[in-house]
Motif scaffolding. Structure first.
Motif, PDB file in Angstrom:
ATOM      1  N   GLU A 176       0.827  -1.208   0.000  1.00  0.00           N
ATOM      2  CA  GLU A 176       0.000   0.000   0.000  1.00  0.00           C
ATOM      3  C   GLU A 176       0.862   1.261   0.000  1.00  0.00           C
ATOM      4  OE1 GLU A 176      -3.334   2.315   2.767  1.00  0.00           O
ATOM      5  OE2 GLU A 176      -2.355   0.496   3.509  1.00  0.00           O
ATOM      6  N   ILE A 177       1.932   1.246   0.792  1.00  0.00           N
ATOM      7  CA  ILE A 177       2.828   2.405   0.844  1.00  0.00           C
ATOM      8  C   ILE A 177       3.479   2.631  -0.513  1.00  0.00           C
ATOM      9  CG2 ILE A 177       4.971   3.272   1.878  1.00  0.00           C
ATOM     10  CD1 ILE A 177       4.060   1.720   4.469  1.00  0.00           C
ATOM     11  N   ALA A 178       3.951   1.554  -1.144  1.00  0.00           N
ATOM     12  CA  ALA A 178       4.584   1.676  -2.456  1.00  0.00           C
ATOM     13  C   ALA A 178       3.604   2.245  -3.476  1.00  0.00           C
ATOM     14  CB  ALA A 178       5.098   0.311  -2.915  1.00  0.00           C
ATOM     15  N   ARG A 179       2.349   1.824  -3.405  1.00  0.00           N
ATOM     16  CA  ARG A 179       1.343   2.291  -4.358  1.00  0.00           C
ATOM     17  C   ARG A 179       1.046   3.776  -4.157  1.00  0.00           C
ATOM     18  NH1 ARG A 179      -3.955   3.073  -3.886  1.00  0.00           N
ATOM     19  NH2 ARG A 179      -4.036   2.076  -1.829  1.00  0.00           N
ATOM     20  N   ARG A 180       0.985   4.209  -2.902  1.00  0.00           N
ATOM     21  CA  ARG A 180       0.567   5.582  -2.635  1.00  0.00           C
ATOM     22  C   ARG A 180       1.702   6.590  -2.699  1.00  0.00           C
ATOM     23  NH1 ARG A 180      -4.252   6.113   1.750  1.00  0.00           N
ATOM     24  NH2 ARG A 180      -3.692   8.294   1.321  1.00  0.00           N
ATOM     25  N   THR A 181       2.915   6.175  -2.388  1.00  0.00           N
ATOM     26  CA  THR A 181       4.017   7.141  -2.337  1.00  0.00           C
ATOM     27  C   THR A 181       4.820   7.197  -3.631  1.00  0.00           C
ATOM     28  OG1 THR A 181       5.590   5.549  -1.405  1.00  0.00           O
ATOM     29  CG2 THR A 181       4.265   6.814   0.148  1.00  0.00           C
ATOM     30  N   GLY A 182       4.723   6.165  -4.449  1.00  0.00           N
ATOM     31  CA  GLY A 182       5.535   6.134  -5.661  1.00  0.00           C
ATOM     32  C   GLY A 182       6.950   5.678  -5.368  1.00  0.00           C
ATOM     33  N   PRO A 183       7.893   5.980  -6.271  1.00  0.00           N
ATOM     34  CA  PRO A 183       9.261   5.466  -6.129  1.00  0.00           C
ATOM     35  C   PRO A 183       9.923   5.892  -4.819  1.00  0.00           C
ATOM     36  CG  PRO A 183       8.914   6.410  -8.306  1.00  0.00           C
ATOM     37  CD  PRO A 183       7.717   6.773  -7.491  1.00  0.00           C
ATOM     38  N   VAL A 184      10.650   4.971  -4.221  1.00  0.00           N
ATOM     39  CA  VAL A 184      11.414   5.211  -3.005  1.00  0.00           C
ATOM     40  C   VAL A 184      12.887   4.990  -3.327  1.00  0.00           C
ATOM     41  CG1 VAL A 184      11.863   4.392  -0.664  1.00  0.00           C
ATOM     42  CG2 VAL A 184       9.511   4.562  -1.479  1.00  0.00           C
ATOM     43  N   ASP A 185      13.736   5.909  -2.894  1.00  0.00           N
ATOM     44  CA  ASP A 185      15.162   5.802  -3.193  1.00  0.00           C
ATOM     45  C   ASP A 185      15.923   4.967  -2.171  1.00  0.00           C
ATOM     46  OD1 ASP A 185      15.254   7.621  -5.532  1.00  0.00           O
ATOM     47  OD2 ASP A 185      14.610   9.114  -4.067  1.00  0.00           O
ATOM     48  N   ALA A 186      15.462   4.985  -0.926  1.00  0.00           N
ATOM     49  CA  ALA A 186      16.167   4.264   0.137  1.00  0.00           C
ATOM     50  C   ALA A 186      15.180   3.869   1.220  1.00  0.00           C
ATOM     51  CB  ALA A 186      17.282   5.124   0.741  1.00  0.00           C
ATOM     52  N   THR A 187      15.488   2.787   1.897  1.00  0.00           N
ATOM     53  CA  THR A 187      14.654   2.340   3.012  1.00  0.00           C
ATOM     54  C   THR A 187      15.516   2.099   4.251  1.00  0.00           C
ATOM     55  OG1 THR A 187      14.858  -0.072   2.688  1.00  0.00           O
ATOM     56  CG2 THR A 187      13.201   1.088   1.361  1.00  0.00           C
ATOM     57  N   VAL A 188      14.892   2.282   5.398  1.00  0.00           N
ATOM     58  CA  VAL A 188      15.415   1.788   6.672  1.00  0.00           C
ATOM     59  C   VAL A 188      14.354   0.832   7.184  1.00  0.00           C
ATOM     60  CG1 VAL A 188      16.140   2.342   9.017  1.00  0.00           C
ATOM     61  CG2 VAL A 188      16.693   3.910   7.132  1.00  0.00           C
ATOM     62  N   LEU A 189      14.632  -0.464   7.126  1.00  0.00           N
ATOM     63  CA  LEU A 189      13.635  -1.491   7.409  1.00  0.00           C
ATOM     64  C   LEU A 189      13.916  -2.167   8.744  1.00  0.00           C
ATOM     65  CD1 LEU A 189      13.494  -3.061   3.836  1.00  0.00           C
ATOM     66  CD2 LEU A 189      11.758  -1.606   4.885  1.00  0.00           C
ATOM     67  N   HIS A 190      12.940  -2.102   9.653  1.00  0.00           N
ATOM     68  CA  HIS A 190      13.075  -2.783  10.936  1.00  0.00           C
ATOM     69  C   HIS A 190      12.901  -4.276  10.711  1.00  0.00           C
ATOM     70  CE1 HIS A 190      12.181   0.860  13.756  1.00  0.00           C
ATOM     71  NE2 HIS A 190      12.967   1.181  12.749  1.00  0.00           N
ATOM     72  N   ALA A 191      13.908  -5.021  11.083  1.00  0.00           N
ATOM     73  CA  ALA A 191      13.949  -6.456  10.815  1.00  0.00           C
ATOM     74  C   ALA A 191      13.936  -7.216  12.152  1.00  0.00           C
ATOM     75  CB  ALA A 191      15.183  -6.768   9.983  1.00  0.00           C
ATOM     76  N   GLY A 192      14.663  -8.334  12.209  1.00  0.00           N
ATOM     77  CA  GLY A 192      14.880  -9.036  13.468  1.00  0.00           C
ATOM     78  C   GLY A 192      13.889 -10.112  13.823  1.00  0.00           C
ATOM     79  N   ALA A 193      12.728 -10.164  13.122  1.00  0.00           N
ATOM     80  CA  ALA A 193      11.710 -11.176  13.444  1.00  0.00           C
ATOM     81  C   ALA A 193      11.464 -11.238  14.944  1.00  0.00           C
ATOM     82  CB  ALA A 193      12.123 -12.554  12.904  1.00  0.00           C
ATOM     83  N   ALA A 194      11.112 -10.105  15.529  1.00  0.00           N
ATOM     84  CA  ALA A 194      10.865 -10.036  16.975  1.00  0.00           C
ATOM     85  C   ALA A 194       9.716 -10.964  17.353  1.00  0.00           C
ATOM     86  CB  ALA A 194      10.544  -8.605  17.379  1.00  0.00           C
ATOM     87  N   ARG A 195       9.923 -11.743  18.401  1.00  0.00           N
ATOM     88  CA  ARG A 195       8.887 -12.667  18.886  1.00  0.00           C
ATOM     89  C   ARG A 195       8.832 -12.568  20.404  1.00  0.00           C
ATOM     90  NH1 ARG A 195       8.178 -16.508  14.442  1.00  0.00           N
ATOM     91  NH2 ARG A 195       9.957 -16.294  13.012  1.00  0.00           N
ATOM     92  N   VAL A 196       7.615 -12.566  20.939  1.00  0.00           N
ATOM     93  CA  VAL A 196       7.410 -12.506  22.380  1.00  0.00           C
ATOM     94  C   VAL A 196       6.489 -13.654  22.772  1.00  0.00           C
ATOM     95  CG1 VAL A 196       6.465 -11.146  24.288  1.00  0.00           C
ATOM     96  CG2 VAL A 196       7.725 -10.003  22.449  1.00  0.00           C
ATOM     97  N   PRO A 197       6.911 -14.511  23.704  1.00  0.00           N
ATOM     98  CA  PRO A 197       6.069 -15.637  24.112  1.00  0.00           C
ATOM     99  C   PRO A 197       4.688 -15.154  24.554  1.00  0.00           C
ATOM    100  CG  PRO A 197       8.265 -15.857  25.045  1.00  0.00           C
ATOM    101  CD  PRO A 197       8.199 -14.499  24.422  1.00  0.00           C
ATOM    102  N   GLY A 198       3.675 -15.874  24.087  1.00  0.00           N
ATOM    103  CA  GLY A 198       2.309 -15.534  24.475  1.00  0.00           C
ATOM    104  C   GLY A 198       1.626 -14.541  23.554  1.00  0.00           C
ATOM    105  N   LYS A 199       2.383 -13.935  22.636  1.00  0.00           N
ATOM    106  CA  LYS A 199       1.788 -12.984  21.698  1.00  0.00           C
ATOM    107  C   LYS A 199       1.694 -13.608  20.314  1.00  0.00           C
ATOM    108  CE  LYS A 199       2.577  -8.358  23.575  1.00  0.00           C
ATOM    109  NZ  LYS A 199       3.054  -6.993  23.255  1.00  0.00           N
TER     110      LYS A 199
END
Length: 268
Positions: A176-199
């Motif tokens: 949705e962001i790509a569709r609405r904002t158009g071309p992006v030159d750079a990203t800062v992507l939060h990664a890490g596959a955060a997991r919390v027991p019980g969630k």
């Protein structure tokens, strides 16, 4: 004792401090996202395992702080909160602004805020949606998974367009962001596959390596800088997993990853 000197500015570059904390020098402005500067140790049910690559004193000249959400200490710890509240301007969620108070300004998804740049131009910050967990996760009365989170898109004449994801686990949202904002030159992507027991049955609350690579492909950015993949015990994927995922997808040339505290250019 002499205070440490301010970190020299590197316009058009990004530096990951540790955890989600990122410095963006853009258009003569210094922007710090999701500040976390505490030493390692417990924060309630979360445990910080690494300190930052540099102390907040060296970033005291920040013009703007971005906080994707204030609800979790891995995105805004005690020293990070003090740093954010000392900044000239803090942009965050609408609910977070109410909790934090001045100088926080709340932005809902697709709201914008424009700042004057030292060079006479402007920088526009657009808050964009984020889903802090699985798409089918239980939603609260406001329709949020886990809590309200926003990402940010930074734009301005003559500047690279930069997407800072915040804690988002949804590729549908990235599309949705790509569709609405158009071309992006750079990203800062939060990664890490955060997991919390019980969630959410232990499913990731943020992008795993494969989804970081997929997000980069969807956005088509030539520069993709991962953050938020080390420094906390609930991250389940680190740098190796991200590098492997980009290589498997044939996207290694667009990945920019380095030791924390290293400047990386926003343009290829």
């Amino acid at each position: 004792m002499t205070s440490p000197s301010l970190l020299p500015r590197h316009d058009g570059q990004v530096l990951v401090v540790g955890g989600p904390t990122t410095v963006l020098d853009l258009g003569g402005l210094r922007i710090v996202s999701d500040p976390t500067f505490d030493a390692p140790g417990p924060h309630g049910y979360l445990t910080k395992t690494e300190g930052p690559a540099l102390a907040e004193d060296r970033l005291a000249d920040a013009d703007l702080v971005l906080v994707s959400h204030d609800n979790h200490p891995d995105n805004l710890d005690d020293r990070g909160r003090a740093f954010a509240l000392a900044a000239p301007l803090l942009l965050t969620t609408t609910s977070g602004a109410g909790r934090l108070g001045a100088p926080a300004k709340g932005l809902a998804a697709w709201d914008t805020h424009t700042l004057a740049r030292p060079d006479g131009g402007e920088l526009t910050v657009t808050a964009v949606p984020a889903v802090h967990g699985p798409e089918d996760g239980e939603r609260d009365a406001d329709g949020e998974v886990n809590c309200q989170v926003v990402g940010f898109v930074l734009t301005g004449d003559g500047l690279p367009t930069v997407y800072v994801s915040g804690d988002n686990a949804s590729l549908r949202t990235v599309t949705e962001i790509a569709r609405r904002t158009g071309p992006v030159d750079a990203t800062v992507l939060h990664a890490g596959a955060a997991r919390v027991p019980g969630k959410f049955r232990g499913r990731p609350l943020s992008l795993d390596g494969a989804r970081v690579a997929a997000a980069a492909a969807i956005l088509g950015a030539p520069v993709n800088i991962p953050a938020h993949y080390t420094g906390w015990a609930h991250f389940t994927e680190g740098r190796d997993a991200i590098e492997h995922a980009f290589d498997e997808a044939g996207l290694a040339p667009v990945l920019r990853i380095a030791d924390h505290g290293t400047w990386l250019p926003l343009k290829p």
